[in-house]
Design a protein around this motif. Structure first.
Motif, PDB file in Angstrom:
ATOM      1  N   GLY A   1       0.801  -1.222   0.000  1.00 36.91           N
ATOM      2  CA  GLY A   1       0.000   0.000   0.000  1.00 36.91           C
ATOM      3  C   GLY A   1       0.830   1.266   0.000  1.00 36.91           C
ATOM      4  N   VAL A   2       1.856   1.305   0.864  1.00 36.70           N
ATOM      5  CA  VAL A   2       2.763   2.458   0.974  1.00 36.70           C
ATOM      6  C   VAL A   2       4.186   1.901   1.008  1.00 36.70           C
ATOM      7  N   PRO A   3       4.832   1.762  -0.138  1.00 36.48           N
ATOM      8  CA  PRO A   3       6.160   1.146  -0.197  1.00 36.48           C
ATOM      9  C   PRO A   3       7.163   1.819   0.745  1.00 36.48           C
ATOM     10  N   GLY A   4       7.866   0.974   1.510  1.00 39.57           N
ATOM     11  CA  GLY A   4       8.904   1.478   2.406  1.00 39.57           C
ATOM     12  C   GLY A   4       8.399   2.371   3.513  1.00 39.57           C
ATOM     13  N   LYS A   5       7.132   2.190   3.911  1.00 39.26           N
ATOM     14  CA  LYS A   5       6.519   3.174   4.817  1.00 39.26           C
ATOM     15  C   LYS A   5       7.182   3.258   6.186  1.00 39.26           C
ATOM     16  N   ASN A   6       7.714   2.156   6.706  1.00 34.46           N
ATOM     17  CA  ASN A   6       8.242   2.197   8.070  1.00 34.46           C
ATOM     18  C   ASN A   6       9.455   3.105   8.231  1.00 34.46           C
ATOM     19  N   LEU A   7      10.201   3.312   7.150  1.00 32.56           N
ATOM     20  CA  LEU A   7      11.333   4.239   7.187  1.00 32.56           C
ATOM     21  C   LEU A   7      11.067   5.522   6.412  1.00 32.56           C
ATOM     22  N   ARG A   8       9.895   5.642   5.840  1.00 31.98           N
ATOM     23  CA  ARG A   8       9.557   6.832   5.054  1.00 31.98           C
ATOM     24  C   ARG A   8       9.469   8.054   5.967  1.00 31.98           C
ATOM     25  N   PRO A   9      10.111   9.167   5.599  1.00 28.08           N
ATOM     26  CA  PRO A   9      10.072  10.357   6.458  1.00 28.08           C
ATOM     27  C   PRO A   9       8.662  10.934   6.565  1.00 28.08           C
ATOM     28  N   LEU A  10       8.265  11.222   7.777  1.00 29.66           N
ATOM     29  CA  LEU A  10       6.988  11.867   8.060  1.00 29.66           C
ATOM     30  C   LEU A  10       7.283  13.095   8.917  1.00 29.66           C
ATOM     31  N   LEU A  11       7.146  14.251   8.313  1.00 28.02           N
ATOM     32  CA  LEU A  11       7.468  15.514   8.987  1.00 28.02           C
ATOM     33  C   LEU A  11       8.857  15.466   9.625  1.00 28.02           C
ATOM     34  N   GLY A  12       9.816  14.925   8.877  1.00 25.08           N
ATOM     35  CA  GLY A  12      11.209  15.039   9.296  1.00 25.08           C
ATOM     36  C   GLY A  12      11.817  13.836   9.979  1.00 25.08           C
ATOM     37  N   LYS A  13      11.019  12.793  10.295  1.00 29.85           N
ATOM     38  CA  LYS A  13      11.636  11.609  10.890  1.00 29.85           C
ATOM     39  C   LYS A  13      10.917  10.361  10.399  1.00 29.85           C
ATOM     40  N   PRO A  14      11.621   9.223  10.390  1.00 31.46           N
ATOM     41  CA  PRO A  14      11.009   7.986   9.890  1.00 31.46           C
ATOM     42  C   PRO A  14       9.751   7.619  10.675  1.00 31.46           C
ATOM     43  N   LEU A  15       8.777   7.052   9.967  1.00 32.50           N
ATOM     44  CA  LEU A  15       7.527   6.658  10.607  1.00 32.50           C
ATOM     45  C   LEU A  15       7.768   5.796  11.836  1.00 32.50           C
TER      46      LEU A  15
END
Length: 239
Positions: A18-32
């Protein structure tokens, strides 16, 4: 039940459709992933925080953050069809062996639920401690009801109401209370966990969270909603 040693597991696969690489994807400046790690630490109730993943980059992120144990998950527990409970059990058992500790309570936090508050973790644990139950799962009041506006299809392709009562419901507000499992917090006693870490049993209690803290990121739309809510909170509170 008295308070004993509590372990927190966070299971974060490298693969996501659904969201590739989401666990390390930056969210407002830091990984999820780091949001959940920060919340686990802020709850200030865990004797150990451990991360399980099949992805070396995720495990490095967890180690850099300072988790007590990083657990490499076997491939058969990390594919798209694998259940989560064996991965949690493997994570806990590996951590107990590494740390030489037997834990009394197990808490699993989804890395894809970054809107939870540390108080949600503490409240779920308090409910497990004082609720005369085997486990606690976090939920949010359901926006749809199987008694009113959730439908299924019969074998001929025609729709019917998922659950029917003898007296039909004409207003959703009159239907029995229903909840969505929001995937944020799962907590078990040791005995219940090792007899089979099921989310639902005859002795499961629910910890209810508001909708705005209950979004589990599974799609790009979820990501946008979470990011928007976080931005609004930052703008409102100033941090």
């Amino acid at each position: 039940m008295t308070t004993g040693k509590i372990i927190c597991s966070i299971c974060a696969r490298g693969g996501s459709k659904g969201v590739p690489g989401k666990n390390l994807r930056p969210l407002l400046g830091k990984p999820l992933l780091v949001y959940t790690l920060d919340q686990a630490r802020a709850a200030n109730c865990f004797d150990a925080i451990v991360v399980s993943s099949d992805d070396e980059a995720i495990l490095k992120c967890a180690s850099d953050w300072g988790v007590d144990v990083s657990v490499l998950r076997p491939d058969e527990m990390a594919n798209d069809t694998a259940a989560k409970s064996p991965a949690i059990k493997h994570c806990i058992q590996t951590a107990e062996t590494a740390l030489g500790i037997s834990f009394d309570m197990m808490v699993d936090l989804d890395a894809t639920s970054p809107l939870r508050d540390p108080s949600d973790i503490n409240n779920a644990i308090d409910l497990l401690l004082n609720g005369d139950c085997d486990n606690v799962i976090s939920v949010t009041p359901s926006r749809k009801s199987p008694y009113f506006n959730l439908v299924e299809l019969n074998k001929d392709g025609f729709a019917y109401l998922s659950k029917r009562l003898e007296t039909p419901i004409v207003r959703r507000q009159d239907s029995p209370k229903c909840f969505d499992i929001n995937g944020s917090v799962y907590a078990w006693t040791r005995e219940a966990f090792f007899s089979g870490p099921s989310a639902l049993s005859s002795r499961t209690l629910l910890y209810s969270m508001p909708e705005e803290r209950s979004i589990d990121i599974d799609t790009e739309v979820d990501w946008i909603i979470v990011r928007t809510l976080m931005e609004k909170k930052i703008n409102y509170t100033g941090y």
